[in-house]
Enzyme design. Structure first.
Site, PDB file in Angstrom:
ATOM      1  N   TYR A 122      52.554  70.018   0.906  1.00 19.72           N
ATOM      2  CA  TYR A 122      52.148  69.171   1.836  1.00 19.72           C
ATOM      3  C   TYR A 122      50.824  68.490   1.587  1.00 19.72           C
ATOM      4  CZ  TYR A 122      55.491  71.220   5.021  1.00 19.72           C
ATOM      5  OH  TYR A 122      56.997  71.773   5.456  1.00 19.72           O
ATOM      6  N   LYS A 169      57.804  83.216  -3.475  1.00 15.63           N
ATOM      7  CA  LYS A 169      59.009  82.951  -4.618  1.00 15.63           C
ATOM      8  C   LYS A 169      58.350  83.267  -5.846  1.00 15.63           C
ATOM      9  CE  LYS A 169      63.062  81.880  -5.769  1.00 15.63           C
ATOM     10  NZ  LYS A 169      64.580  82.920  -5.164  1.00 15.63           N
ATOM     11  N   ASP A 202      64.036  83.736   0.289  1.00 15.11           N
ATOM     12  CA  ASP A 202      65.399  83.276   0.497  1.00 15.11           C
ATOM     13  C   ASP A 202      66.015  84.794   1.044  1.00 15.11           C
ATOM     14  OD1 ASP A 202      64.523  83.925  -2.046  1.00 15.11           O
ATOM     15  OD2 ASP A 202      66.653  83.998  -2.859  1.00 15.11           O
ATOM     16  N   ASP A 226      56.432  76.788   7.307  1.00 10.74           N
ATOM     17  CA  ASP A 226      56.849  75.850   8.035  1.00 10.74           C
ATOM     18  C   ASP A 226      58.559  76.128   8.434  1.00 10.74           C
ATOM     19  OD1 ASP A 226      57.330  73.587   9.495  1.00 10.74           O
ATOM     20  OD2 ASP A 226      57.203  72.151   7.763  1.00 10.74           O
TER      21      ASP A 226
END
Length: 330
Positions: A122, A169, A202, A226
């Site tokens: 972002y 991740k 995930d 987000d």
């Protein structure tokens, strides 16, 4: 006290009017100073926000914001992102609970998502390498990661929460998410009474759908936070009942998390719950816990009764009727 009110685009002015009515009905010592921002203002003036907005937030420190539209693929960057980075409101806090009277496949959900708000993808650092190759930079720093993880653990301690789960991740992005995870582990050492958990993004999405009631406080870098925030809003009935606070050391900007809903703008049927609940978060931070709790309870009672709810949550009431019903409860 004075605070900035940014009505925003689409349904924003309608739901902002609800908060103004509630402020008056509760006899709160808050004077709203209104400024325009967003796509409609940009279309009219060529500027993203009205002159004086930034100065007003700097002076008053507190702001409440309705939804602002952002062009997709072209045009100006998000007003939300710009304000968060301008005022270093590094923690995006989204509490999510079930409401009786709102259809959901889940029960006993009481989650708080704490999202790093100032960096990651972002930052908007992206460019074209060639006409056919675009590159974006995922920026993760030790300072910001440590700060948001400490905020999450402090939030858990202050609010008697039992567990803080880190979302990452790091199995693939070993440097960026690896750094975030290292900071989480280091901060966790100072909070031995709080349970820790690390979940890959995930897998996290799957577990939230399967057993969301097992989670408590979630902390994540900007992008994952987000995505997971909206996913969790879906678990309790949608973005229409999801509030948000952007918290920094010096400034606080509370907001509705849903979009500007141009398809229903001007029809008087928008659900103001997200902005009202964000206002309750603001009241709580202003040490008006009793008023905040009264407002939440009044809204919950109106929703549970179902007599004066807006169409998005199964009723036929207008925005004003819904707001008036909350005021009657108060």
């Amino acid at each position: 006290m004075k605070a900035v009110l940014i009505p925003g685009d689409g349904i924003g002015p309608e739901i902002s009017a609800s908060v103004e009515s509630i402020t008056k009905a509760m006899n709160l010592d808050i004077e709203w100073v209104k400024y325009r921002a967003g796509a409609q203002y940009a279309k009219e003036t060529g500027e993203v926000w009205e002159p004086g907005l930034v100065d007003a937030i700097e002076e008053y420190k507190w702001a409440l914001k309705g939804p602002t539209a952002t062009p997709i693929g072209t045009g100006f960057r998000s007003v939300n992102v710009a304000l968060r980075q301008k005022f270093s409101t590094y923690a995006n806090v989204r509490p999510l609970r079930n409401f009786k009277g709102i259809d959901s496949k889940y029960e006993n959900i009481d989650l708080v998502i704490i999202r790093e708000n100032t960096e990651d993808l972002y930052k908007g650092i992206e460019y074209m390498l060639t006409d056919d190759i675009a590159n974006g930079v995922k920026l993760i720093t030790r300072e910001a990661s440590t700060r948001i993880c400490r905020y999450a653990f402090e939030y858990a301690r202050t609010n008697n929460r039992k567990k803080v789960t880190a979302i990452h991740k790091a199995n693939i992005m070993k440097y960026t998410d690896g750094l975030f995870l290292d900071c989480y582990r280091e901060v966790a050492k100072d909070y031995p009474e709080i349970e820790t958990q690390e979940v890959i993004i995930d897998n996290m999405c799957m577990q939230l759908v399967q057993r969301p009631e097992t989670f408590d406080v979630l902390v994540a870098p900007n992008l994952y936070g987000d995505i997971v925030s909206d996913l969790c809003a879906g678990l309790v009935g949608g973005l229409g009942i999801a509030p948000s606070g952007n918290i920094g050391d010096d400034y606080r900007i509370y907001e509705a998390v849903h979009g500007s809903a141009p398809d229903i703008a001007g029809k008087g049927i928008a659900n103001p719950s997200s902005l009202i609940l964000a206002f309750a978060m603001m009241l709580e931070a202003l040490n008006k816990q009793k008023e905040a709790q009264s407002l939440r309870e009044a809204l919950a009672a109106v929703v549970e009764e179902g007599k004066f709810t807006t169409p998005d949550i199964g009723g036929q009431a207008t925005t004003k009727e819904f707001t008036d019903a909350i005021i009657d409860k108060l």
